[in-house]
Design an enzyme around this catalytic site. Structure first.
Site, short mmCIF file in Angstrom:
data_model
loop_
_atom_site.label_atom_id
_atom_site.label_comp_id
_atom_site.label_asym_id
_atom_site.label_seq_id
_atom_site.Cartn_x
_atom_site.Cartn_y
_atom_site.Cartn_z
N LYS A 22 0.85 -1.20 0.00
CA LYS A 22 0.00 0.00 0.00
C LYS A 22 0.88 1.25 0.00
O LYS A 22 0.64 2.19 -0.75
CB LYS A 22 -0.87 0.01 1.24
CG LYS A 22 -1.50 1.35 1.58
CD LYS A 22 -2.34 1.33 2.82
CE LYS A 22 -1.56 1.50 4.10
NZ LYS A 22 -1.22 2.89 4.45
N ASN A 23 1.93 1.25 0.83
CA ASN A 23 2.73 2.46 0.99
C ASN A 23 3.72 2.69 -0.14
O ASN A 23 4.39 3.73 -0.17
CB ASN A 23 3.44 2.46 2.35
CG ASN A 23 2.43 2.65 3.48
OD1 ASN A 23 1.27 2.98 3.24
ND2 ASN A 23 2.86 2.41 4.70
N CYS A 116 -5.03 12.62 13.31
CA CYS A 116 -4.94 11.19 13.05
C CYS A 116 -4.81 10.52 14.41
O CYS A 116 -4.23 11.07 15.34
CB CYS A 116 -3.71 10.93 12.18
SG CYS A 116 -3.27 9.20 12.10
N ARG A 121 0.89 14.37 13.34
CA ARG A 121 1.37 14.13 11.98
C ARG A 121 1.29 15.39 11.10
O ARG A 121 0.56 15.44 10.12
CB ARG A 121 0.62 12.97 11.34
CG ARG A 121 0.83 11.68 12.12
CD ARG A 121 0.06 10.52 11.52
NE ARG A 121 0.74 10.05 10.29
CZ ARG A 121 0.25 9.06 9.56
NH1 ARG A 121 -0.89 8.48 9.89
NH2 ARG A 121 0.89 8.65 8.48
N ASP A 307 5.30 0.48 11.92
CA ASP A 307 4.06 -0.14 11.44
C ASP A 307 3.93 -1.60 11.87
O ASP A 307 2.91 -2.22 11.60
CB ASP A 307 3.97 -0.05 9.91
CG ASP A 307 3.77 1.37 9.45
OD1 ASP A 307 3.91 1.64 8.25
OD2 ASP A 307 3.49 2.24 10.31
N ARG A 399 -8.47 -0.42 5.06
CA ARG A 399 -7.64 0.61 4.41
C ARG A 399 -6.34 0.03 3.91
O ARG A 399 -5.78 0.51 2.93
CB ARG A 399 -7.34 1.74 5.40
CG ARG A 399 -8.55 2.49 5.85
CD ARG A 399 -8.15 3.71 6.63
NE ARG A 399 -7.10 4.43 5.93
CZ ARG A 399 -6.50 5.52 6.41
NH1 ARG A 399 -6.85 5.99 7.59
NH2 ARG A 399 -5.57 6.14 5.73
C1 EPZ Z 1 4.51 6.95 6.36
O1 EPZ Z 1 3.72 7.96 6.94
C2 EPZ Z 1 3.63 5.73 6.26
N1 EPZ Z 1 2.48 6.02 5.39
C3 EPZ Z 1 3.15 5.32 7.65
O2 EPZ Z 1 2.39 4.13 7.51
C4 EPZ Z 1 4.38 5.03 8.53
O3 EPZ Z 1 3.95 4.72 9.83
C5 EPZ Z 1 5.29 6.27 8.55
O4 EPZ Z 1 5.65 6.64 7.19
C6 EPZ Z 1 6.59 6.01 9.32
O5 EPZ Z 1 7.27 4.94 8.73
C7 EPZ Z 1 2.67 6.01 4.04
O6 EPZ Z 1 3.76 5.78 3.55
C8 EPZ Z 1 1.45 6.31 3.22
P1 EPZ Z 1 6.50 10.39 8.37
P2 EPZ Z 1 4.25 9.50 6.94
O7 EPZ Z 1 6.29 11.65 7.64
O8 EPZ Z 1 5.05 9.78 5.76
C9 EPZ Z 1 6.81 13.65 11.78
C10 EPZ Z 1 0.56 2.71 7.81
O9 EPZ Z 1 0.18 2.12 8.82
N2 EPZ Z 1 6.65 14.64 10.71
O10 EPZ Z 1 7.65 9.52 8.02
O11 EPZ Z 1 3.05 10.37 7.21
C11 EPZ Z 1 5.55 12.81 11.97
O12 EPZ Z 1 4.63 13.47 12.81
C12 EPZ Z 1 1.01 4.16 7.89
O13 EPZ Z 1 0.64 2.18 6.66
C13 EPZ Z 1 6.70 15.99 11.05
O14 EPZ Z 1 6.87 16.37 12.20
O15 EPZ Z 1 5.17 9.50 8.23
C14 EPZ Z 1 6.09 11.53 12.59
O16 EPZ Z 1 6.25 11.73 13.98
C15 EPZ Z 1 0.75 4.73 9.28
N3 EPZ Z 1 6.54 16.92 10.05
C16 EPZ Z 1 7.47 11.39 11.94
O17 EPZ Z 1 7.80 12.69 11.41
C17 EPZ Z 1 6.36 16.55 8.74
O18 EPZ Z 1 6.25 17.44 7.87
C18 EPZ Z 1 7.52 10.37 10.80
O19 EPZ Z 1 6.46 10.70 9.92
C19 EPZ Z 1 6.31 15.17 8.43
C20 EPZ Z 1 6.47 14.23 9.43
#
Ligand code: EPZ
Length: 420
Positions: A22-23, A116, A121, A307, A399
């Site tokens: 999915k990701n 969320c 996030r 995850d 999802r």
């Molecule tokens: C991706 O989400 C995945 N989703 C998530 O999978 C996964 O848990 C996550 O990466 C971490 O591996 C997809 O790929 C669609 P991040 P993403 O930006 O990109 C902070 C699932 O279950 N952050 O890497 O949204 C954020 O709050 C989902 O399939 C900021 O502060 O995660 C988090 O604490 C859930 N500012 C950390 O970074 C930003 O602008 C990592 O988030 C962006 C992120």
């Protein structure tokens, strides 16, 4: 609403096929916005998030067909660059259209994703990076309004935190920018790697793929030729089913996997006492006489994936001893704890550290899913619990897991989808 009814405990056996990731599918679908020609994507998982993103593209004017795991997407008819709240609020990964829309059209409006369950996030790092590339970014009425009339220009971007979709958004924006973009502290997940490989194949020069420093030489507005893509296997789905085999102490085989993406997951299960027969695209988990407790700290790839945290917490309920799980990526990713307690689990929380005391004789219960991976942890506990478990609000599961109850039934689980 649907719910899943599971009767346990049950040994599993047999083999199932793992779906496409999915990701990986989500950024790849978004990347078709950069393509001048129709793109064909195969091995897509038939899950809600994929359908939501395809619906969003169609809402922007693109044309697509999606059947039997393959989609044909033609974005040449895109006439609108506003990703509306109604769609974005159902899936935060919709933010992945921000970079490509801005790069191709010079302007777009994308609804802020909103809250969320697992954490705030924010997308501040995405927006800061696009500003550095010359975009003007305004937040108005819950929307990101982005403009880059003269196009985006390559620059050096250092991410304060590793962000998966942040890296993907900027890679896609940089693909059409003028000049070179260097991303430092970028994400290295296999899903990011596949996106880079697809863009490279389509005509974008990219160096450092698979590392945390990427150099992208933009085409200065020239659209790409993204033709055929086959989505990589879903390492998190595969890890979830390995945990299903582990928690029921069964021998099961997963096909269509990429075991080289699963080192951290396999290593942790080996530490817990399980052994494996591993081939490049197939893996068999073997039962163990005793499950060892585990220490886990979630980290960016190639570290232990956040995850998989909930699933391993469910498994650790069966371990002989005290396990410690530290969640380092999200501030609220322990929503499954209160539901696992309903099975009789012994878990204590101290900030972002969970202490799990096993082994526990789990009893079936009514439980409620709260987010995608937490829901899968409740299903795993239900497989091992004595009696009947009802997992409610399984729209969270739909999802990201294709035909979960069909795959588990094929392995011998007593599980059925019922209507509330
Ligand atoms: C991706 O989400 C995945 N989703 C998530 O999978 C996964 O848990 C996550 O990466 C971490 O591996 C997809 O790929 C669609 P991040 P993403 O930006 O990109 C902070 C699932 O279950 N952050 O890497 O949204 C954020 O709050 C989902 O399939 C900021 O502060 O995660 C988090 O604490 C859930 N500012 C950390 O970074 C930003 O602008 C990592 O988030 C962006 C992120």
């Amino acid at each position: 609403m649907d719910y899943l009814q599971i009767e346990g405990p049950n040994r599993l056996s047999g083999k199932i096929k793992i779906s496409g990731a999915k990701n990986a599918a989500l950024p790849l679908i978004a990347s078709t916005i950069l393509s001048k020609s129709e793109s064909k994507i195969s091995n897509l998982p038939n899950v809600k998030d994929v359908k939501t993103l395809l619906k969003l593209l169609s809402n922007l004017g693109a044309k697509y067909s999606f059947e039997d795991g393959s989609a044909k997407i033609d974005t040449s008819s895109t006439s609108n660059t506003k990703a509306v709240y109604d769609i974005v609020r159902t899936m935060r990964a919709s933010v992945l259209v921000l970079g490509p829309l801005l790069a191709r059209f010079g302007h777009c409006e994308v609804s802020l994703p909103g809250g969320c369950a697992i954490g705030q996030r924010p997308i501040d790092l995405h927006l800061k990076a696009l500003s550095l590339m010359g975009a003007s970014i305004e937040i108005k009425n819950g929307y990101v309004i982005a403009n880059a009339k003269k196009g985006l220009r390559g620059t050096r971007i250092i991410f304060d935190k590793v962000t998966v979709t942040g890296t993907e958004n900027i890679v896609m924006a940089a693909a059409l920018a003028k000049g070179k973009t260097t991303i430092v502290n970028g994400a290295k997940e296999p899903e990011v790697v596949q996106l880079c490989e697809v863009l490279k194949e389509a005509g974008v020069e990219i160096e450092g793929i698979g590392s945390d420093v990427l150099e992208i030489y933009g085409t200065d507005g020239e659209l790409l030729d993204i033709k055929e893509i086959k989505v990589i296997p879903d390492r998190i789905e595969a890890g979830t089913y390995l945990c299903a085999g582990a928690i029921t102490n069964s021998k099961i085989t997963l096909q269509n996997v990429n075991t080289s993406h699963m080192d951290a997951i396999i290593t942790k299960l080996q530490e817990m006492g399980f052994s494996f027969d591993i081939k490049k695209d197939e893996i068999t988990i073997n039962p163990t006489n005793s499950i060892n407790p585990v220490k886990i700290t979630t980290k960016e790839y190639p570290g232990f994936p956040t995850d998989m945290q909930a699933q391993f917490m469910a498994l650790s309920l069966m371990a002989n001893g005290v396990s410690i799980i530290e969640e380092r990526l999200f501030e609220n990713r322990f929503m499954h704890v209160s539901e696992l307690l309903r099975f009789g689990a012994k878990i204590s929380l101290n900030a972002n550290i969970a202490t799990i005391t096993g082994p526990t004789k789990l009893c079936g219960a009514d439980v409620m899913a709260t987010d995608l991976r937490a829901s899968s942890a409740l299903v795993l506990a239900g497989l091992a619990a004595k009696g009947v478990t009802n997992v409610h609000r399984i729209y969270h599961l739909d999802r990201g897991y294709e035909s979960l109850e069909k795959k588990l039934s094929a392995l011998g689980a007593k599980i059925q989808r019922l209507k509330e």
